[in-house]
Motif scaffolding. Structure first.
Motif, PDB file in Angstrom:
ATOM      1  N   LEU A 183       0.829  -1.202   0.000  1.00  0.00           N
ATOM      2  CA  LEU A 183       0.000   0.000   0.000  1.00  0.00           C
ATOM      3  C   LEU A 183       0.863   1.252   0.000  1.00  0.00           C
TER       4      LEU A 183
ATOM      5  N   TYR B  27       2.939   1.818  -3.197  1.00  0.00           N
ATOM      6  CA  TYR B  27       2.164   2.163  -4.378  1.00  0.00           C
ATOM      7  C   TYR B  27       1.600   3.561  -4.282  1.00  0.00           C
TER       8      TYR B  27
ATOM      9  N   TYR C  39     -10.340   4.755   4.923  1.00  0.00           N
ATOM     10  CA  TYR C  39      -9.870   5.929   4.184  1.00  0.00           C
ATOM     11  C   TYR C  39      -8.621   5.593   3.392  1.00  0.00           C
TER      12      TYR C  39
ATOM     13  N   GLY D 215      -7.676   2.655   2.369  1.00  0.00           N
ATOM     14  CA  GLY D 215      -8.041   1.771   1.270  1.00  0.00           C
ATOM     15  C   GLY D 215      -8.640   2.548   0.109  1.00  0.00           C
ATOM     16  N   LEU D 216      -9.468   3.537   0.420  1.00  0.00           N
ATOM     17  CA  LEU D 216     -10.069   4.350  -0.640  1.00  0.00           C
ATOM     18  C   LEU D 216      -8.996   5.152  -1.369  1.00  0.00           C
ATOM     19  N   VAL D 217      -8.058   5.714  -0.623  1.00  0.00           N
ATOM     20  CA  VAL D 217      -6.950   6.444  -1.252  1.00  0.00           C
ATOM     21  C   VAL D 217      -6.197   5.501  -2.189  1.00  0.00           C
ATOM     22  N   PHE D 218      -5.962   4.293  -1.698  1.00  0.00           N
ATOM     23  CA  PHE D 218      -5.239   3.312  -2.490  1.00  0.00           C
ATOM     24  C   PHE D 218      -5.987   2.999  -3.776  1.00  0.00           C
ATOM     25  N   LEU D 219      -7.303   2.736  -3.642  1.00  0.00           N
ATOM     26  CA  LEU D 219      -8.094   2.427  -4.826  1.00  0.00           C
ATOM     27  C   LEU D 219      -8.067   3.588  -5.814  1.00  0.00           C
TER      28      LEU D 219
ATOM     29  N   ALA E 194      -5.790   5.760  -6.134  1.00  0.00           N
ATOM     30  CA  ALA E 194      -4.462   5.809  -6.750  1.00  0.00           C
ATOM     31  C   ALA E 194      -4.362   4.788  -7.868  1.00  0.00           C
ATOM     32  N   VAL E 195      -4.824   3.565  -7.606  1.00  0.00           N
ATOM     33  CA  VAL E 195      -4.698   2.517  -8.610  1.00  0.00           C
ATOM     34  C   VAL E 195      -5.534   2.836  -9.842  1.00  0.00           C
ATOM     35  N   LEU E 196      -6.749   3.368  -9.598  1.00  0.00           N
ATOM     36  CA  LEU E 196      -7.649   3.608 -10.717  1.00  0.00           C
ATOM     37  C   LEU E 196      -7.268   4.834 -11.531  1.00  0.00           C
TER      38      LEU E 196
ATOM     39  N   PRO F 132      -2.049   6.060 -11.194  1.00  0.00           N
ATOM     40  CA  PRO F 132      -1.120   4.958 -10.880  1.00  0.00           C
ATOM     41  C   PRO F 132       0.314   5.412 -10.652  1.00  0.00           C
TER      42      PRO F 132
ATOM     43  N   GLY G  36       1.192   7.548  -8.501  1.00  0.00           N
ATOM     44  CA  GLY G  36       1.407   7.803  -7.092  1.00  0.00           C
ATOM     45  C   GLY G  36       1.705   9.261  -6.781  1.00  0.00           C
TER      46      GLY G  36
END
Lengths: 417, 431, 316
Positions: free
Chosen positions: B271, B274, B308, B310-314, B316-318, B321, B323
């Motif tokens: 996490l 990324y 929160y 996890g949402l930031v991570f999602l 970022a991925v979507l 990417p 970062g």
């Protein structure tokens, strides 16, 4: 895409803002930290424990608190992980709290006890008192004892001595199966069971001595099958929390009908899981009057008041009230919140708990000496049940404090001595 | 073409090498900043959190050697962190009891050795292939190690783990490391050393070829390098530095448990790396700092901090990417064009509306959590300096309105900010 | 002893078929899209929680149909709006995305339903012992679980081999490009498969919730094992998933039942056990203690020796 960039930077800012969101606690109170599981498989035990601590603190506050201040109990989630507990302990110390209660599990207790000792050695002006209300690995008051640790529950050896005295009289038992959680407490129970059974009933054969990972096994059916296949006449287990609930469920499903001698097979969901199948079969060794039959008045009033406030939970740890009261008395006697002085006042203290028993905090190893109770799971003669199930604990045997006391190997080092 | 008579002759090599200030400036500045931080941030919680950040930085940088530079996704990197940490803890205990001369500052070396050794063993079979197979093997190893802790309880300490006492080891120059501050300086020094070492590694042929293997494994074979060997070397090096981070952990927390090797720890490092950005060297550093800050500060105020994150991570991925560091790097052209100031207005507008939306979202989520999990009898909650009653309609309506307003605002401000960015990034000649 | 064997086989079958329900969806998704869906176990958890909430209002049985449907729709939406976007960024990005989805679903479950375990019970109609053998009994609910799992297996088999849609799906498993060129809407096929896979995971959650517990950590309990099953069986192969799940289910259940220590096994194989203190731990441990890591050991071995798995044809 750019909206997203804003979203990302904003989301990062969000958390920084969120950290300003929720507010802080009260002003001039004596803060007590409670570091126990508030999430995970043992959350039910920890949450009910926190409620009982707050309830006990309310009682003390209504009587005026101590030194003109009221008590405030703050919960910290240790997730039954020694590491998480130490992180919480650092927070507790950072928040300026000097009194820490903890009880679940013994694994965590070892880590906290160790950390408190180190902290107190390195920071003599900001010491912390560790009040262990439920972690009963005997090592904590034997080879790992230290001045700033006090234990308010009878340890595993004290309880096993009482339990084996009861098993001794049951001549129908020829084969015993021991099952427990794979950590310090589970191992201590197994060791004590083997040693004491050998001494008191050498004719009993131990047909199984099993340790399973703590908090991880959901379906105990394979273990139940093993117990049945071994031909055991009785089972000894120290399992607690979700592990005891799941073991009870699997035993019922699998048709295991032998007597169980346990430490924690009641309340917080366990009594409901055992239900009718366990009547007159499941026994418990514990530290205070179970409330049935003929509960002492102080205890009965306490339980009734608690049930009014929290109808879904039970008073299942009388030692919580004993611990809080003795701490308050020690602070009063010391006249200060200084941890060394409070500890000095607490050791050797004699007290009468709501069970009507006289208990003594032994100076040698800071172990609370008390009579030990053995009760049976049933629905007959039950005034105070557990889990609103109609089933509860009925007192069968009470062992006096003198008989229940065990020797200690503690060589305590006192500050300034 | 005019002959360069008056022009000073410079060699190609000189032209390619930037001035010493550019090369070492960043590192010197970092060293100075690290030395001054404890004096600037004086809150009692600051130093322990910074220690945590330092350990996370080394760990995340070591992970990026695999992920960002090597293209190898590993779900079990925490294993090397843990094994290194356990070895360091045992070494410290040996030092305390049997007089092994191991002063605390050298403990991370023991950790690094542990990580290196274990990575060398596991890498011998796991780096045969990259991609999904590698990821699955790393997952299997992680689960195995986490479960092995109960089995090999002499090394891993079973459920209780291994505790150690850094104050009992031999002292180096009178330093006893009894306070968090002492440990902070130790960690700061090791962060600098490790980061520099990993940076230098990325510039060596091994590091460069790792990039090549990431981008085009077949071609590297044609160029004459064995992709297996390159991956193996990267793997071992990253295991070494993960072990160093583990050693620092052992010194700081004085306890190691099986959890340190588990999937949660590996997931956290994924996490943070990324989110920080796997395409730049400094990305993981930024990610580790932000992640640790959120994790330690946020958990005091809200129980749903991981949501929160996890949402930031999602997000970022979507959407992003590259970062955080990537986003910052994207503004390089704007900075060089000296049109950075133009971005201030549109960005501010976008930030404000985003903030409004987020306040709404946080408000709703916090209220849901409170609604579900608050103890019996509590109806009011502290939220953003206000006391709200969760059982009335007003706060819900208010936060929902904020979300809607903010959303509409973002539709207006977003494209404007995007246009400003594009405009600012255009090369000067193209104007 | 024979009682132990019979019940261990039965328990192993129940557990194995449950794993199959989870693994079948996962292996289909992987076979089609090349993405290992980390969020698969999270959908399993959602299925259990949805069914729990439904059971509070209508009892157990409606949840059996409604919950998997809801989870399937959610899965399809995740594919349509999330995974499809990330598809272009590569396999690593897809894996990372599903990892993020798993985290968010886990946290949302804790947010909406709270942290403590939920007492999601099976239907009262099935709360009896199906049969007694020697001294043990086998609960009817577990037989029900077995029944549903077998029914799903036959259903999947029938759909994949006997319907047109199934043929298209089978073709997309091995030649997605060609299927696209033949005029089928391959992205839609992907979405449908993802939805069906998630629905299967949800159904597994609905029936396993009462037995394995309904709590926020339930995704992690089964998550890794399901990956093991899928990889050992062979990525993309349903037969492989079936064989591997039964294998793992029975091995794990039997391993707990055995009290044999590694030292005993070594001794039986003729290996003398030297009393090295460092390895003392190793000889002392029983197969029962090793049971949790056996699947992962198998996973690593299979990946080293035969990365395509037992029945699979591709690695990635």
């Amino acid at each position: 895409m750019f909206r997203a960039k804003a979203v990302l930077t904003g989301l990062v800012m969000l958390a920084m803002i969120a950290s300003l969101a929720t507010g802080a606690t009260g002003a001039d109170t004596i803060k007590i930290a409670y570091i126990d599981p508030l999430s995970g498989p043992f959350a039910a035990t920890g949450e009910n424990g926190l409620q009982q601590f707050k309830f006990a603190a309310d009682h003390l506050n209504r009587a005026g608190g101590v030194l003109g201040q009221k008590f405030e109990v703050i919960g910290y989630d240790n997730k039954v992980s020694p590491q998480e507990a130490l992180i919480q302990l650092k927070k507790v110390i950072g928040d300026g709290i000097s009194f820490v209660f903890q009880g679940n599990s013994s694994g965590v207790a070892h880590a906290i006890s160790d950390a408190v000792l180190k902290h107190n050695e390195r920071n003599p002006s900001a010491r912390v008192l560790y009040l262990n209300y439920s972690a009963v690995d005997p090592a904590l008051t034997n080879e790992k004892c230290h001045y700033w640790h006090f234990r308010f529950d009878a340890h595993a050896d004290m309880k096993m001595a009482a339990l084996t005295d009861v098993i001794k009289t049951n001549t129908k038992i020829k084969k015993m199966y021991i099952i427990g959680q794979d950590y310090s407490f589970g191992k201590a129970v197994a060791e004590a069971a083997v040693t004491m059974l050998k001494a008191k009933r050498p004719d009993i054969q131990i047909v199984g001595n099993e340790l399973h990972p703590i908090g991880k096994v959901q379906d105990f059916s394979p273990y139940v099958q093993k117990i049945i296949a071994s031909g055991a006449d009785a089972v000894i287990t120290g399992n607690w929390g979700a592990d005891m609930v799941n073991l009870a469920k699997a035993a019922n499903d699998g048709g295991l009908k032998v007597p169980f001698y346990t430490y924690y097979a009641a309340s917080d969901g366990v009594t409901a899981a055992i239900g009718a199948a366990g009547v007159d079969r499941i026994r418990l060794v514990h530290d205070a009057h179970p409330g049935n039959p003929n509960s002492p008045k102080a205890l009965a009033d306490y339980i009734k008041e608690y049930k009014k406030l929290y109808p879904k939970n039970d008073i299942n740890q009388v030692r919580i009230q004993t611990g809080m009261n003795m701490l308050a008395a020690a602070i009063k006697r010391a006249g200060t919140l200084n941890v060394d002085k409070v500890a000095a006042a607490l050791e050797g203290m004699e007290w009468t708990n709501s069970s009507g028993d006289r208990v003594v905090m032994r100076r040698e190893d800071h172990q609370l000496l008390m009579p030990i109770y053995i009760s049976v799971h049933t629905n007959k003669n039950i005034t105070f049940d557990f889990d609103n199930s109609g089933f509860g604990l009925l007192l069968e045997n009470k062992i006096d404090m003198d008989k229940a006391t065990q020797p200690t190997t503690c060589k305590m080092q006192r500050p300034g001595a | 073409m005019p002959t360069p008579t008056a022009a000073r002759m410079i060699s190609v090599a000189d032209a390619a090498r930037p001035s010493p200030l550019r090369r070492y400036g960043a590192w010197a500045a970092a060293a100075v900043a690290l030395a001054l931080l404890p004096h600037v941030l004086r809150a009692p919680a600051a130093v322990p959190v910074m220690n945590q950040m330092g350990i996370a930085v080394v760990f995340a940088l070591s992970y990026n050697m695999l992920l960002g530079q090597g293209g190898m996704l590993s779900f079990g990197h925490a294993v090397y962190f843990g094994v290194g940490g356990f070895l360091a803890a045992h070494a410290l205990n040996l030092a305390a009891q049997q007089g092994l001369w191991l002063p605390v500052p050298l403990v991370p070396i023991a950790g690094g050795l542990g990580g290196l050794l274990f990575a060398a063993i596991v890498g011998s079979f796991s780096t045969n292939r990259a991609g999904t197979v590698f990821a699955m093997i790393s997952l299997g190893i992680a689960e195995m190690m986490a479960a092995s802790a109960l089995i090999f309880d002499r090394f891993f300490g079973g459920e209780e783990g291994i505790t150690t006492n850094r104050a009992k080891a031999a002292s180096l120059g009178g330093l006893h490391f009894t306070t968090d501050r002492d440990v902070y300086y130790l960690i700061a020094v090791w962060v600098l050393i490790s980061a520099a070492a990993m940076y230098v590694f990325s510039l060596t042929p091994a590091g460069r070829m790792a990039n090549a293997v990431r981008d085009n494994p077949e071609r590297t074979e044609f160029v004459g390098y064995s992709q297996r060997w390159v991956r193996y070397v990267s793997f071992c090096a990253s295991g070494l530095f993960a072990g160093v981070a583990g050693g620092l952990f052992a010194v700081n927390y004085e306890i190691l448990t099986a959890e340190n090797m588990g999937l949660n720890a590996s997931g956290s490092v994924l996490l943070m790396t990324y989110i920080g950005g796997i395409g730049t060297f400094a990305g993981p550093i930024l990610g580790a700092i932000v992640f640790t800050f959120l994790q330690s500060m946020l958990s005091d105020y809200t129980s749903v901090w991981l949501l929160y994150l996890g949402l930031v991570f999602l997000a970022a991925v979507l959407f992003v990417p590259v970062g955080l560091a990537g986003v910052l790097a994207m503004h390089g052209p704007a900075w060089r064009n000296q049109r950075f100031g133009r971005l201030a207005g549109p960005y501010l507008a976008a930030a404000v509306v985003t903030l409004v939306t987020l306040v709404g979202v946080i408000g709703c989520l916090e209220m849901v959590y409170f609604f579900v999990s608050a103890p019996a009898g509590q109806v009011t909650k502290q939220l953003f300096w206000l006391t709200v009653n969760v059982y009335t309609a007003t706060p819900w309506a208010a936060f929902l309105a904020l979300i809607v307003l903010g959303g509409l605002g973002m539709r207006w401000a977003g494209p404007r900010a995007a246009a400003a960015f594009a405009d600012a990034s255009l090369p000067r000649a193209a104007r | 002893m024979s009682e132990l064997v019979v019940f261990s086989v039965l328990n192993g079958l129940v557990y194995g078929m449950l794993l199959f329900m989870l693994a079948s969806g996962l292996t289909l998704i992987f076979g089609m899209m090349g993405v290992l869906n980390f969020a698969h176990a999270a959908f399993y958890m959602l299925g259990a929680y949805f069914a729990y909430t439904i059971s509070l209002y209508t009892g157990f049985w409606p949840g059996l149909v409604v919950a998997p449907l809801a989870v399937g729709l959610l899965g399809a939406a995740t594919e349509r709006y999330g995974l499809r976007r990330v598809h272009g960024f590569g396999h690593v990005a897809e894996l990372i995305f599903t990892f993020g989805v798993a985290i968010v679903i886990g946290e949302v479950v804790q947010l909406v339903w709270g942290r403590p375990a939920k007492s999601y019970e099976g239907p009262a109609a099935l709360d009896f012992a199906l049969f007694h053998l020697f001294r043990s009994s086998f609960p009817a609910y577990k037989a029900f679980m077995l029944g549903i799992s077998v029914a799903i297996f036959l259903f999947l088999l029938a759909i994949l081999t006997r319907t047109r849609a199934g043929l298209i799906i089978q073709a997309s498993l091995t030649h997605p490009g060609m299927v696209g060129m033949l005029g089928h809407n391959v992205p839609r096929v992907f979405m449908v498969v993802f939805g069906i896979g998630s629905a299967l995971a949800g159904l597994a959650g609905v029936i396993a919730g009462p037995v394995l517990g309904t709590f926020p950590g339930m995704a992690q309990v089964l998550g890794s094992i399901v990956f093991v099953v899928v990889v050992i069986g062979g990525l993309g192969s349903l037969t492989g998933a079936f064989v591997a799940s039964l294998l793992i289910g029975i091995v794990q259940t039997f391993a707990v039942a055995l009290n044999v220590s590694v030292g005993d096994v070594a001794g039986a194989a003729g290996i003398r056990v030297a009393s090295l203190p460092a390895l003392h731990d190793l000889w002392r441990i029983t197969v029962a203690q090793v049971a949790p890591i056996l699947p992962y050991l198998l996973l690593v071995l299979v990946l080293i020796v035969r990365p395509t798995g037992l029945f699979g044809t591709r690695e990635t």
